[in-house]
Each structure stands twice: as structure tokens, then as C-alpha cells.
Motif scaffolding. Structure first.
Motif, PDB file in Angstrom:
ATOM      1  N   GLY B  50       0.286  -0.946  -0.168  1.00 17.74           N
ATOM      2  CA  GLY B  50       0.095  -0.109  -0.479  1.00 17.74           C
ATOM      3  C   GLY B  50       0.877   1.061  -0.225  1.00 17.74           C
ATOM      4  O   GLY B  50       0.127   2.181  -0.612  1.00 17.74           O
ATOM      5  N   CYS B  51       1.918   0.836   0.356  1.00 20.32           N
ATOM      6  CA  CYS B  51       2.998   2.630   0.880  1.00 20.32           C
ATOM      7  C   CYS B  51       4.440   2.250  -0.007  1.00 20.32           C
ATOM      8  O   CYS B  51       5.171   2.962   0.152  1.00 20.32           O
ATOM      9  N   ASP B  55       4.376   2.957   6.259  1.00 20.34           N
ATOM     10  CA  ASP B  55       2.917   3.084   7.580  1.00 20.34           C
ATOM     11  C   ASP B  55       1.457   2.712   7.458  1.00 20.34           C
ATOM     12  O   ASP B  55       1.401   2.703   7.782  1.00 20.34           O
ATOM     13  N   TYR B 112      -9.007  -4.872   0.714  1.00 21.26           N
ATOM     14  CA  TYR B 112      -7.148  -4.558   0.623  1.00 21.26           C
ATOM     15  C   TYR B 112      -6.029  -4.828   2.194  1.00 21.26           C
ATOM     16  O   TYR B 112      -4.959  -5.475   2.056  1.00 21.26           O
ATOM     17  N   THR B 114      -7.322  -5.986   5.106  1.00 18.52           N
ATOM     18  CA  THR B 114      -8.671  -7.179   5.481  1.00 18.52           C
ATOM     19  C   THR B 114      -6.712  -8.036   5.562  1.00 18.52           C
ATOM     20  O   THR B 114      -6.523  -8.300   7.162  1.00 18.52           O
ATOM     21  N   ILE B 140      -3.959  -2.866  16.104  1.00 17.45           N
ATOM     22  CA  ILE B 140      -4.503  -2.657  15.068  1.00 17.45           C
ATOM     23  C   ILE B 140      -3.679  -0.967  14.429  1.00 17.45           C
ATOM     24  O   ILE B 140      -4.323  -0.554  13.666  1.00 17.45           O
ATOM     25  N   ALA B 141      -3.243  -0.073  15.143  1.00 17.32           N
ATOM     26  CA  ALA B 141      -3.172   1.388  15.050  1.00 17.32           C
ATOM     27  C   ALA B 141      -2.219   1.082  13.913  1.00 17.32           C
ATOM     28  O   ALA B 141      -1.843   2.185  13.516  1.00 17.32           O
ATOM     29  N   LEU B 144      -3.392   0.765   8.653  1.00 20.79           N
ATOM     30  CA  LEU B 144      -4.636   2.079   7.621  1.00 20.79           C
ATOM     31  C   LEU B 144      -6.431   1.099   7.328  1.00 20.79           C
ATOM     32  O   LEU B 144      -5.337  -0.032   6.660  1.00 20.79           O
ATOM     33  N   CYS B 145      -6.671   1.632   7.785  1.00 24.03           N
ATOM     34  CA  CYS B 145      -8.659   0.485   6.960  1.00 24.03           C
ATOM     35  C   CYS B 145      -8.928   1.876   6.522  1.00 24.03           C
ATOM     36  O   CYS B 145      -8.689   3.407   7.283  1.00 24.03           O
ATOM     37  N   ARG B 146      -9.257   2.586   4.807  1.00 27.07           N
ATOM     38  CA  ARG B 146      -9.428   3.763   4.154  1.00 27.07           C
ATOM     39  C   ARG B 146     -10.933   3.222   4.405  1.00 27.07           C
ATOM     40  O   ARG B 146     -12.089   4.690   4.486  1.00 27.07           O
ATOM     41  N   CYS B 147     -12.254   1.792   4.559  1.00 29.77           N
ATOM     42  CA  CYS B 147     -13.133   1.647   4.518  1.00 29.77           C
ATOM     43  C   CYS B 147     -14.205   1.713   5.864  1.00 29.77           C
ATOM     44  O   CYS B 147     -14.701   2.078   6.261  1.00 29.77           O
ATOM     45  N   THR B 148     -13.663   0.882   6.368  1.00 26.57           N
ATOM     46  CA  THR B 148     -14.871   0.878   7.881  1.00 26.57           C
ATOM     47  C   THR B 148     -14.330   1.976   8.942  1.00 26.57           C
ATOM     48  O   THR B 148     -15.545   1.672  10.327  1.00 26.57           O
ATOM     49  N   GLY B 149     -13.598   2.414   9.276  1.00 20.96           N
ATOM     50  CA  GLY B 149     -13.498   3.005  10.756  1.00 20.96           C
ATOM     51  C   GLY B 149     -12.836   2.503  11.957  1.00 20.96           C
ATOM     52  O   GLY B 149     -13.376   2.588  12.988  1.00 20.96           O
ATOM     53  N   TYR B 150     -12.608   1.337  11.253  1.00 24.67           N
ATOM     54  CA  TYR B 150     -12.003   0.272  12.620  1.00 24.67           C
ATOM     55  C   TYR B 150     -13.154  -0.840  13.600  1.00 24.67           C
ATOM     56  O   TYR B 150     -13.277  -1.498  14.393  1.00 24.67           O
TER      57      TYR B 150
END
Lengths: 773, 168
Positions: B50-51, B55, B112, B114, B140-141, B144-150
Motif C-alpha cells: 500500500g505504501c 506506514d 485491501y 484485511t 491494529i494502530a 490503516l483502513c480507509r473503509c470501515t473506521g475500524y
């Protein structure tokens, strides 16, 4: 009681949190994204980009790069069509590669295809480009001034889009006002930051171009790629694999598709192109920074009489979807509150910065932030409770906005009341200890755009269902695009419901321009309503044919038969039964494939003035949000404790996925509220093009979320559905700003609402108070 | 560690690593990253990029019991190590309880993040079978997840730990 409640229990498949159709693949790592694909003989491609914000290209020398072992092709503007493209047909202003000059740091200059990634980077370094650096336009507020350099010579004063709309009688509204207030706010540039980087694999076979792409709309890619290369659309196949999030950033074709197609053609080999994280930031197409002035006239009860919004937005170097963003910024503002008189002025200006486009909520979230803050200030001026002033102004169902958007279902008043009750507003407002505050705001959004991005009379969505020969499974073919939101699951549920079949035996083929019927794709929150309407029609066509066959098999009149959850039954005689599978199999034996098809075109929508089409939709979602924050007076640190989100999103097909959308929208709103901002140095180069310094919220930052639903039924949507994914992004920034004000008595009038800004505002307030003593 | 020098004078090293229980021997350069060995050499594409700067956490794998970002681990550092990727979490086609709970709690959207998220959670539950919510969020900090807000991810991890989970 709404129709929704009456019939909800009659549904066998929709209205239930069935597991995602792609869930197992995703949790096992089996799900393939474009970057995971490999093809035999595949090459890797990269794009050389401009190091300057604004510069004339004097020469490009690719000879050294071509000599490097492992380099198979090097291309510049001389090797590609010079036809300009862009997602908005009104302003095609991009070239595959820059011809005369570069317009931002990251503009496309050349590309290479090599045997591996490492060779690509070596080859890019060997391309010699001679530039004459030009003065750059970096400040949108002075971009329109006389004497400024022009980003595009053909756009005077760097004006990309200019909007002046006036509805009702503004003069009278302001003349009769009890109170008039003007406020100014600034929004920041943010970036969608999907976790999956963009990627595209292009290949040619017998004159046909196939591109696997991480796209939100195979259709628009197909249309624009065919146009660029002068090809028939039928000779271009665009398909997506799994897409790792888009949020608006993967809606338009990029250099990866255009350059990749040429590299693949020139080498006769498949070419994989991809952006790394910094290149994603440079390609951008994220949220525009907006400068927003709002003036409102209200009566003594706080009822809005008229409103004037006067905005400037930083478009960056190209149009992208920015014309629509500019219209959306003002056009969607009158959705949540009812008023008859409205004036909207907007300039979208070109700058030598990366182009901005459509990010979740499109042009709407920042103006919503501004308006929600402004409304709280008005409430304070008139000594009205913020929740109360919103309830007094809340839009009612079956009304029309001043800019001619017809609203059917609208439960915003109930959303506000429920959010107030859930959060304990009455017990908390004005009674919380110092440092703790509570705020409220609302949101709304289109459920699909009333008109497509380019002019065409194609239906907006279509679908096809094929029942398997032995009747045990059915496959839905849809052009709709699942980018993570779950449309494959929701549409499969809808197909099963409409056919009288079961979800567990649904298969889906989606988002492939060759095998699936046309659909415009994932943007403007359109798929549940629009693609869903097409799927429903397709399912009903299957059901009609199936019952006709069953009538013949059972020797009963067809009107006496129905089918649900895979079982055909007689309405009059409970002893009669036949399975869906048996009837479907018999259908195939006697009549051939059992296929249903459907399509959806929205009705003619909107008024007749210039730009009237933008913002029209068959239906609008509504929501209210209350949040509670804790501010540390010494450091300005903002801790969002709880958020109560209440939605009117029509009939819910899959509650689990729906709440997931609410959580994600809140998360993105939280990031944009407090941390996220794309920052530039004084040469126009992004200084935080990575995920460490462009700060997305982590799991430790998320507040407690309480997500509630108001029963509602939208007559324009299949089974009463409407959108949820984008409207829920709209209230958050204003909501937090209002909660911060409630906690500390300081108004932060620019985004993001950083700790530093809060700290500075508190310091100024203290100093002012001390000076008065 | 065995090394060979190619015609251009670049050294290549022979490393052995155990991935999902199987031992592989691969030739890598000094700057080859573990993520590229997994994805390109072993075709284990469940480990995402992803990066490539450590990160986002999409490339998380478990190495000798610890979750690591495989995009910033040199392949050489993985020599002799035991690695679990997402492909090694389900056993003989039977999902792990974390994979089940991610499905039950609708904790997957684009998917992605997951694999990395499940591996960070798995490493947590292995060393701390009954974590507090804060410990879960901390674990899990780095993902990064951009969809679920964790929100549902945290619930899924609680469910896998056998803890009660609230609605919505």
C-alpha cells in the motif's frame, strides 16, 4: 407508518445482513487486485513526471534510456495521440503527455516499459528533459488577478469554471430580515487515499485493447480510451478485479491506462503500470480547497429567509471532475434546510498544483461545514438552541428546493430529533463541564446523478440474470462496480429477492465491459438505487418466465402462483409446491436459457437554468449527527468521545453493509476534520505525499459510534432505497467544529480543526479577556 | 550465507525461509524486500503493498510470532525465520476464528487492508488471548483502513477473543 415497515417482513432476502459475496476471498488473501495479476511475457511500465510546477519543455532526449538493457519502449508526446481528454467533456484539457509545458509537479512527460520495475527507475533517470522554469500560480486567491501567469493560455484569468445562480427574490428576503449574518470559512485540500494504489495492465490482441484496471467506472474508461485512440468502443475492453477503495479517486482514466495502452501496443506485450503512494498524491483528484463566504437572512425565530454563498475553489492544473464539484458545492446546500431565496457564486480557478476532483461527498462537505458553523453562529446571535434552529428549518418531504430539485422522502426532522434523544442533547447542552462540548450538524446527498458525465442517451444502468441450466444457481451480470462498499452483495440480494430465489446460490459477474451490460459505475452514490432498479427488473423478468413454466407444469393459472426463497407455491392451495430449480431446469429443456434483463433511466429532472442538471437526482438521503468532544485547554488536543449518526436512507437492503458505510464516512470526516491536509512547499511540491505525514486516523483515534436509522421509503427507488455512503460524510466537519465551540467558546473557521488552531484560538481568547479586565 | 556475484558485480544471496510451514530457498539481492519475495517469488499476493514505506500495514506478516511490515523488512533479515502470511491462516480450507469473525461482523469492505489486519489481530490474540478494547486498538494502530473506521474490525477481534460485542 411507512410502506417500509409494513412490507419489511415479507422479504426473504433483502433487509438482511447476509455475509458479503466476496468475503471469504478477501479474508483468505485469495482476492486478486489488479496489482496482484501477472501475465506471461508481461512488462512493467512507469511514467516520468515533471519536477517543476510550471515550466516550458525545451527538449526531451530519450536516447540514453533506450540504450539501457531491459528497456523495451520509451514514449513521449510524439508517440501518442495529441487529442485532449478529461472526464468532464466541457473542458477537455489534459494530454497523455505534456507537449509544450508542464503544469504541476507530477505532470506526465514520458513513460517506459521494461523487463522489471528496477530497470524502469533506471530508465526514467536516463531521460533528459530540458525545462525553462516559468513563474507558477500557487495561490488560488490571487490566481484570477491581472498579470498572473496563465496555467492554460486559453483560460483567461485562470478561470476554469464560473457560476452565478440566483433563485427567488433575494432582495426582498434580505430587506425583510430580522437578522443578517456573514461568515467566512476555509476548507483544505485532502486526498482520497485508498489503501490500494492505482494500477492498470494493458494488452492487445488482434486489434482489441484489454485493460485490467483499479477503476470505479469501466464504462467511462472504455468511452474515453476509445475516443483517445480513435477506436470503436467494442474494441476496447475494460474490466476490474477487486478494487481496494476509490472514494472518487479512481473515477477517471489516468496516465496508467493511456500510456500503458501505447506501451503495450508498441512492444506487443502486456504492460503493468502502477502508481506508488507519492505518485498517487501527485495524480490526486482529491477534495478541492474552498474559500467560502456565506451570508444569510433570518427572521426572529431563526427561520432562514435567504442565503448567498460566494465561493472560490482551487482546481489545480486540470479540470478533472471539477466542474461538477463546483456546481455541487453550492447546488446541494439547500437540500437539508428549507428556504426559497438563494444566490450562489463560484469561481473554480486553475493553479499549478495537482488537479482536484470528486472525493466522497463531492463538492458538498466543505460548504456543509461552513453552513453548519454559520447556522450555529446565527442560533447564538438569536439565543436559539442549535438543535432547535435546525428542526425549525428542516426540510419536509415532497418539497422542491429553490434550485428545482424535487425531494420525495425526507425525514431529516426525525433524524434530528432521534439524534437529539440518543445523545441526551437536552441534558447535555449548556450543562457539560468546561472543556467538554456537544455539537450538531446535518447532511444530505444525491442517490445517483440525474445525468451522466458526458452527454448520451444510454440507460444509466442495466443488468442481466442467467439461471443455471439445472436451476440450482443464478448469475447476475452487472456493470455496477464494487469498490468495497458491497454493491456485488447488495445487488445479488436484490436479484434473488426479485426472482424469488436464494442469496446463497447467487453468483455475480460484474464490471467488465465485454461480459456485463452497461452501467456508469461507482460514483455519486448511484448503484443501490440505479443499478438496483435494473437488477430488480431483470429478476422480475426471470420470475415471470419461471412462473409461466410452473403454470404449465402444474396445470394451474399463472396468477395463482408465486415464488419466494426458491419455492414456487400456489396462492390458493397450500398443498401445491414446486422448487425454483425444477421449474428452471424444465424451462431450459423446453425453451432454452432462462434469462432476465433490465435497465434503468431516471426521469427528466431539474430546472431550465444554466447548470440546472448538476445535483439533480431521483432521490436524496438525509442524516443528522451529534458529537461530543473533550478539549484539553493547555494543548488544544481534541478528543472526539461519542458520535450519534442518524440516517434516512430509505429501505435498507443490507444493514451490516449500511452501517459500515456510516462508520467509514464518519472516519473520513474525522480525518478531514482534524488531521488530513495535502501540504505544498513554495515551489508547488507536496511535502507530505506519504501515509506517515498525511495523517489518516488510526484505530486509536476513532470515537464511539452510535448509528441509528429512521424508517423511510423512497418512492423513486427499487423497494424504496436511496443512498447512504456519501451523505454521511457531510455533517462531520461542521458537527465537530460546533462541538469545539460548545466546549471552549472558540470558532475554528478553517479546516482542518487542528490542535494548534484550537490552542491558538484559546490563547487569543484568553489574551482578549485579560485585556478587557 | 551463500553469496554469488553476477556479471555486473551485484551480490546475490541464497536465503531459506519458512512460509506457512513450508521452507523455500530463494536468491535475493541485499536490497530485496521481504514483501517482494512473498509476492513475486512465492506468488503469495495476499500480502498487499500500500505504501512501501512501513506506514499503512497492508503488507503485515507474522515473523517469528511478531507482526512486521514486510515492505521494510529486508529479505536477508528473514533468512531462517518462520513467516505466516494470510494464505497460511486458514488450515486445510477451514477458516480461522478471526477470519470467521471478520465475516460475521461485516469487518471487510474493499478488503485491501484485511490480510494485514487479520495478521496483526492474530499476533495479538496469540500473545494476549483476552485483550481490552484499548489493547485491540493499539495492536491494529499500525494497520490503516480507509473503509470501515475500524468499528467492525474491533468488534470482529472481540468476537474472536470470545468477548461480547455491541450492536452497531
Amino acid at each position: 407508518m411507512s410502506e417500509n415497515t409494513i412490507h419489511n417482513n415479507d422479504y426473504a432476502v433483502i433487509g438482511k445482513s447476509v455475509p458479503r459475496i466476496d468475503g471469504r476471498e478477501k479474508v483468505t488473501g485469495a482476492a486478486k487486485y489488479t496489482g496482484d495479476l501477472k501475465f506471461p511475457n508481461m512488462l512493467y511500465g512507469k511514467i516520468l513526471t515533471s519536477p517543476h510546477a510550471h515550466a516550458r519543455i525545451l527538449s526531451i532526449d530519450t536516447s540514453e534510456a533506450e540504450k539501457l538493457a531491459g528497456v523495451k519502449a520509451v514514449i513521449t508526446h510524439k508517440d501518442v495521440p495529441s487529442l485532449k481528454y478529461g472526464i468532464s467533456p466541457a473542458r477537455w484539457d489534459e494530454n497523455i503527455f505534456c507537449i509544450d509545458k508542464v503544469r504541476f509537479v507530477g505532470d506526465k512527460v514520458a513513460a517506459v516499459a521494461c523487463i522489471d520495475e528496477e530497470t524502469c527507475y533506471k530508465a526514467l533517470k536516463l531521460i533528459k528533459v530540458e525545462y525553462e522554469v516559468l513563474p507558477a500560480v500557487l495561490d488560488p486567491l490571487t490566481a484570477m488577478d491581472e498579470g498572473q501567469p496563465l496555467v492554460h493560455e486559453e483560460y483567461e484569468r485562470n478561470i476554469n469554471t464560473e457560476i452565478h445562480q440566483e433563485f427567488g427574490d433575494m432582495e426582498n428576503a434580505f430587506k425583510n430580515a430580522h437578522h443578517i449574518r456573514k461568515d467566512r470559512f476555509v476548507g483544505q485540500r485532502t486526498y482520497q487515499s485508498p489503501i490500494e494504489p492505482h494500477s492498470a495492465i494493458s494488452m492487445w490482441q488482434d486489434g482489441k485493447l484489454t485493460i485490467y484496471s483499479s477503476t470505479q467506472s469501466p464504462h467511462y474508461f472504455q468511452y474515453y480510451i476509445a475516443r483517445e485512440f480513435g477506436m470503436k468502443m467494442g474494441d476496447v475492453r475494460i474490466l476490474k478485479t477487486y478494487v481496494g477503495g476509490g472514494f472518487g479517486g479512481k473515477l477517471e482514466p489516468t496516465g496508467l491506462e493511456f500510456a500503458g495502452a501505447v506501451l503495450a501496443k508498441n512492444t506487443g506485450r502486456p504492460v503493468k503500470m502502477f502508481y506508488d503512494r507519492a505518485e498517487m498524491f501527485a495524480h490526486n483528484r482529491g477534495r478541492h480547497a474552498q474559500y467560502m463566504e456565506i451570508t444569510s437572512a433570518v427572521d426572529k425565530d431563526g427561520k432562514i429567509l435567504g442565503c448567498h454563498t460566494n465561493f472560490i475553489m482551487d482546481g489545480g492544473a486540470y479540470t478533472s471532475l471539477g466542474i461538477a464539484s463546483a456546481y455541487y458545492a453550492g447546488a446541494l446546500l439547500p437540500l437539508t434546510y428549507e428556504f426559497d431565496n438563494y444566490k450562489f457564486d463560484m469561481f473554480r480557478v486553475y493553479t499549478n498544483l495537482p488537479a482536484c476532483g470528486a472525493q466522497r461527498g463531492h463538492g458538498a462537505p466543505q460548504p456543509k461545514y461552513a453552513f453548519e458553523c454559520h447556522l450555529d453562529e446565527i442560533a447564538r446571535d438569536l439565543n436559539i438552541d442549535p438543535l432547535e434552529i435546525r428542526i425549525r428549518n428542516a426540510r419536509r418531504p415532497n418539497t422542491v428546493t429553490p434550485n428545482d430539485f424535487g425531494i420525495n422522502s425526507c425525514e431529516i426532522k426525525s433524524c434530528l430529533e432521534r439524534a437529539g434523544a440518543m445523545s441526551g442533547w437536552a441534558e447535555k447542552k449548556g450543562k457539560l463541564p468546561k472543556g467538554r462540548g456537544i455539537g450538531v450538524a446535518t447532511g444530505s446527498f444525491v442517490s445517483g446523478a440525474g445525468y451522466p458525465i458526458y452527454r448520451t442517451n444510454l440507460p444509466h444502468a442495466s443488468a442481466m440474470i442467467k439461471v443455471h441450466e439445472d436451476g440450482t444457481a443464478a448469475t447476475l451480470y452487472t456493470g455496477a462496480v464494487d469498490i468495497g462498499q458491497g454493491s456485488d452483495t447488495v445487488l445479488s440480494q436484490m436479484a434473488a429477492e426479485a426472482m424469488g430465489f436464494v442469496y446463497e446460490q447467487m453468483k455475480i459477474v460484474a464490471a467488465d465491459t465485454e461480459t456485463t451490460p452497461h452501467d456508469f459505475g461507482a460514483y455519486a452514490s448511484r448503484q443501490t438505487l440505479m443499478s438496483g432498479a435494473a437488477v430488480k427488473q431483470a429478476g422480475e423478468e426471470v420470475k415471470r418466465q419461471l412462473l409461466d413454466m410452473a403454470a404449465s407444469m402444474l396445470q394451474r393459472p399463472v396468477y395463482d402462483l408465486d415464488v419466494k426463497a426458491g419455492e414456487i407455491f400456489s396462492i390458493s392451495d397450500s398443498s401445491v409446491s414446486l422448487s425454483f430449480s425444477d421449474a428452471a431446469r424444465e424451462f431450459f429443456v423446453r425453451r432454452g436459457p432462462l434469462v432476465g434483463k433490465g435497465s434503468y433511466t431516471p426521469p427528466k429532472l431539474g430546472g431550465k437554468f444554466k447548470g440546472a442538471a448538476v445535483g439533480t437526482s431521483p432521490a436524496y438521503s438525509f442524516c443528522a449527527q451529534v458529537s461530543e468532544v473533550q478539549i484539553d485547554e493547555e494543548t488544544g488536543v481534541i478528543d472526539v468521545l461519542d458520535v450519534w449518526d442518524v440516517h434516512d436512507c430509505g429501505m435498507v437492503i443490507n444493514p451490516g453493509l449500511l452501517h459500515g458505510q456510516v462508520h467509514g464516512a464518519l472516519f473520513m470526516g474525522l480525518g478531514e476534520s482534524i488531521w488530513e491536509q495535502v501540504l505544498f512547499d513554495d515551489k508547488g511540491k507536496i511535502v507530505n505525499a506519504n501515509l506517515a505525514e498525511y495523517r489518516l486516523p488510526t484505530a486509536l483515534d476513532m470515537p464511539k459510534v452510535h448509528s441509528g436509522l429512521i424508517d423511510s421509503y423512497e418512492p423513486a427507488g427499487p423497494w424504496g432505497v436511496k443512498e447512504v455512503g456519501e451523505g454521511s460524510t457531510n455533517p462531520t466537519m461542521g458537527c465537530f467544529a460546533n462541538a469545539i465551540y460548545d466546549a471552549m467558546g472558540v470558532r475554528i473557521n478553517s479546516l482542518p480543526l487542528t490542535y494548534e488552531k484550537v490552542w491558538r484560538a484559546l490563547k487569543e481568547k484568553r489574551e482578549k479577556e485579560q485585556a478587557q479586565k | 550465507m551463500q553469496a554469488i556475484v553476477d556479471k555486473e558485480g551485484i551480490k546475490r544471496y541464497l536465503i531459506s525461509l519458512t512460509v506457512n510451514g513450508d521452507t523455500y530457498t530463494v536468491v535475493v539481492k541485499a536490497n530485496t524486500m521481504l514483501v517482494n519475495v512473498l509476492r513475486e517469488e512465492l506468488n503469495l499476493t495476499g500480502t498487499k503493498k500500500g505504501c512501501e514505506t512501513g506506514d499503512c500495514g497492508s503488507c503485515t506478516v507474522i515473523m517469528d510470532g511478531k507482526p512486521v511490515n514486510s515492505c521494510i523488512i529486508l529479505a536477508l533479515e528473514a533468512d531462517g525465520k518462520e513467516i505466516t502470511t494470510i494464505e497460511g491462516v486458514a488450515q486445510n480450507g477451514v477458516l480461522d476464528k478471526l477470519q470467521e469473525s471478520f465475516l460475521n461482523q461485516t469487518a471487510v469492505q474493499c478488503g485491501y487492508c484485511t490480510p494485514g489486519m487479520i495478521l496483526s489481530a492474530k499476533a495479538l490474540l496469540t500473545r494476549n488471548p483476552n485483550p481490552t478494547e484499548h489493547e485491540i486498538r493499539e495492536a491494529i494502530a499500525g494497520n490503516l483502513c480507509r473503509c470501515t473506521g475500524y468499528v467492525n474490525i474491533v468488534k470482529a477481534i472481540k468476537e474472536a477473543a470470545g468477548q461480547p460485542v455491541d450492536e452497531h
